[in-house]
Design an enzyme around this catalytic site. Structure first.
Site, PDB file in Angstrom:
ATOM      1  N   CYS A  95       0.806  -1.221   0.000  1.00 18.58           N
ATOM      2  CA  CYS A  95       0.000   0.000   0.000  1.00 18.58           C
ATOM      3  C   CYS A  95       0.839   1.271   0.000  1.00 18.58           C
ATOM      4  O   CYS A  95       0.326   2.344  -0.309  1.00 18.58           O
ATOM      5  CB  CYS A  95      -0.935   0.012   1.206  1.00 18.58           C
ATOM      6  SG  CYS A  95      -2.092  -1.369   1.230  1.00 18.58           S
ATOM      7  N   HIS A 355      -9.076   2.715  -2.797  1.00 24.23           N
ATOM      8  CA  HIS A 355      -7.685   2.418  -2.434  1.00 24.23           C
ATOM      9  C   HIS A 355      -7.070   1.501  -3.492  1.00 24.23           C
ATOM     10  O   HIS A 355      -7.006   0.284  -3.316  1.00 24.23           O
ATOM     11  CB  HIS A 355      -7.660   1.758  -1.054  1.00 24.23           C
ATOM     12  CG  HIS A 355      -6.313   1.349  -0.578  1.00 24.23           C
ATOM     13  ND1 HIS A 355      -5.137   1.897  -1.041  1.00 24.23           N
ATOM     14  CD2 HIS A 355      -5.952   0.414   0.355  1.00 24.23           C
ATOM     15  CE1 HIS A 355      -4.114   1.327  -0.420  1.00 24.23           C
ATOM     16  NE2 HIS A 355      -4.578   0.423   0.423  1.00 24.23           N
ATOM     17  N   CYS A 385      -0.726   2.373   6.619  1.00 26.44           N
ATOM     18  CA  CYS A 385      -0.257   1.073   7.080  1.00 26.44           C
ATOM     19  C   CYS A 385       0.091   0.240   5.851  1.00 26.44           C
ATOM     20  O   CYS A 385      -0.339   0.535   4.737  1.00 26.44           O
ATOM     21  CB  CYS A 385      -1.313   0.373   7.929  1.00 26.44           C
ATOM     22  SG  CYS A 385      -2.888   0.069   7.086  1.00 26.44           S
ATOM     23  N   GLY A 387       0.866  -3.906   4.408  1.00 25.93           N
ATOM     24  CA  GLY A 387       0.788  -5.339   4.629  1.00 25.93           C
ATOM     25  C   GLY A 387       2.118  -5.939   5.068  1.00 25.93           C
ATOM     26  O   GLY A 387       3.179  -5.454   4.691  1.00 25.93           O
TER      27      GLY A 387
END
Length: 399
Positions: A95, A355, A385, A387
């Site tokens: 991300c 997203h 955040c 993964g």
């Protein structure tokens, strides 16, 4: 030979509208073509810049395979019509891929190895599913508890954050509703106009009456995600999506999406030589790790690290783009760090706006740099955040 650290300036920042995956308007648009569109739109913002001055394109992509494999950065650079002398590299930090791309591009300028860089991100979750086509987790992950969190689905990590940080279902749903309401208000007031490059979508569909294939064209100019029909009651009726007795639902989670964003960064030398007006100065970037099973809390470690590097405090930040992977982790981060909710995602976040994984950092950076200028704010941050247990944060200064 030692080099003096110099500043990197953002002179263009654009993005595509974000489409809903897998059935939205951009579902048939290839991710490399989304990136081409973003690159061309960024170049159009700086007509005085010779593309031959660009050294490299750094593009984030969280699932770099299929239609967005084969080094999508280089392919998009060529398809966008950039000179063949311009390089291209694809980076993956899930991300935070797009934000990492910005940091890498800025660092090349800051150490004096480049004067003009494109930083970008692209992702089609319609064409390449979450986890890719053939995910393969190392069997050693399952040999004990130490690394088991690597295999957890993102929804389950959100459930763990909600439990550990005592984030209620009601609070998650209220946060999600506010995201939609802010995004809708921003669309209606034209807040995204400076950053969005509308894209024409061409579809070839059968006309049974005419027994022919007809071409239909439409222009997408706004993000598809914000829903005017979202309500507290509607969100409350949704069932948990990841745990039978959990609190994380499809309604208080980010939307799967398609989109791309691109920024052009230059040195002070290029600013002067090409008479360019900077949108912002790239200040710093930090990444920190956390336990994978509570990956959503990552920004609580990355944000203080970035602020310390920049010599700033939280109070210095006028705008914070905190990627809303889940309402649970967003609220946990806000409360843990004591962030001012009024400064967080003033135009809504990923729960409403979508997203598109590796593109999100570049997309949210475009939102931030234009937002800082409109509201005459000094410093802003993009954070998310990541993964497998990370947080990332980048700081920008409005000049």
């Amino acid at each position: 030979m030692s080099r003096q650290i110099q500043d990197a300036y953002v002179v263009a920042a654009v993005r595509t509208p974000v489409g809903k995956a897998p059935r939205g308007a951009l579902r048939t648009v290839r991710p490399d073509d989304l990136l081409v569109h973003a690159i061309r739109a960024a170049l159009a913002q700086v007509p005085g810049l010779d593309p031959a001055l660009i050294q490299d394109v750094v593009a984030g992509c969280a699932m770099p395979e299929g239609a967005q494999g084969l080094n999508v950065a280089r392919i998009a650079a060529l398809l966008a019509g950039l000179p063949q002398s311009v390089g291209g590299v694809t980076v993956n930090r899930f991300c935070a891929s797009g934000l990492t791309a910005i940091s890498m591009a800025a660092d090349r300028i800051r150490v004096g190895e480049a004067d003009v860089m494109i930083a970008a991100g692209t992702e089609s979750m319609s064409m390449v599913p979450m986890m890719g086509f053939t995910p393969s987790v190392n069997p050693r992950v399952f040999e004990g508890d130490e690394n088991l969190g690597i295999a957890y689905g993102m929804g389950l990590t959100a459930e763990k954050v909600a439990a550990q940080w005592h984030v209620s279902r009601e609070d998650q749903d209220a946060f999600a509703l506010a995201s939609h309401q802010k995004a809708l208000a921003a669309q209606q007031s034209g807040e995204f106009a400076d950053e969005i490059a509308p894209i024409e979508v061409v579809a070839h569909v059968p006309d049974l009456d005419a027994q022919a294939i007809v071409t239909r064209r439409r222009t997408l100019a706004l993000d598809e995600g914000p829903r005017a029909d979202t309500s507290a009651d509607a969100l409350a009726r949704l069932k948990p999506a990841f745990a039978a007795k959990g609190s994380v639902t499809a309604g208080n989670s980010s939307q799967t999406s398609d989109g791309a964003g691109a920024l052009i960064l230059v040195s002070e030398k290029i600013l002067k030589a090409c008479n360019l007006v900077p949108l912002a100065r790239f200040v710093t970037f930090a990444v920190r790790g956390v336990p994978p099973e509570i990956m959503g809390i990552g920004p609580k470690e990355a944000v203080p690290a970035a602020l310390a590097q920049a010599g700033l405090s939280q109070d210095d930040l006028g705008w914070i783009e905190l990627n809303e992977a889940f309402a649970a982790q967003s609220l946990a981060v806000i409360r843990d760090l004591g962030l001012d909710p009024a400064k967080v995602n003033p135009l809504g976040g990923a729960i409403a706006l979508g997203h598109p994984l590796g593109a999100t950092g570049a997309i949210r950076a475009a939102t931030l740099v234009h937002g800082l200028r409109r509201r005459k704010l000094k410093y802003g941050m993009v954070t998310m955040c990541v993964g497998t247990g990370m947080g990332a944060a980048g700081i920008f200064e409005n000049l």
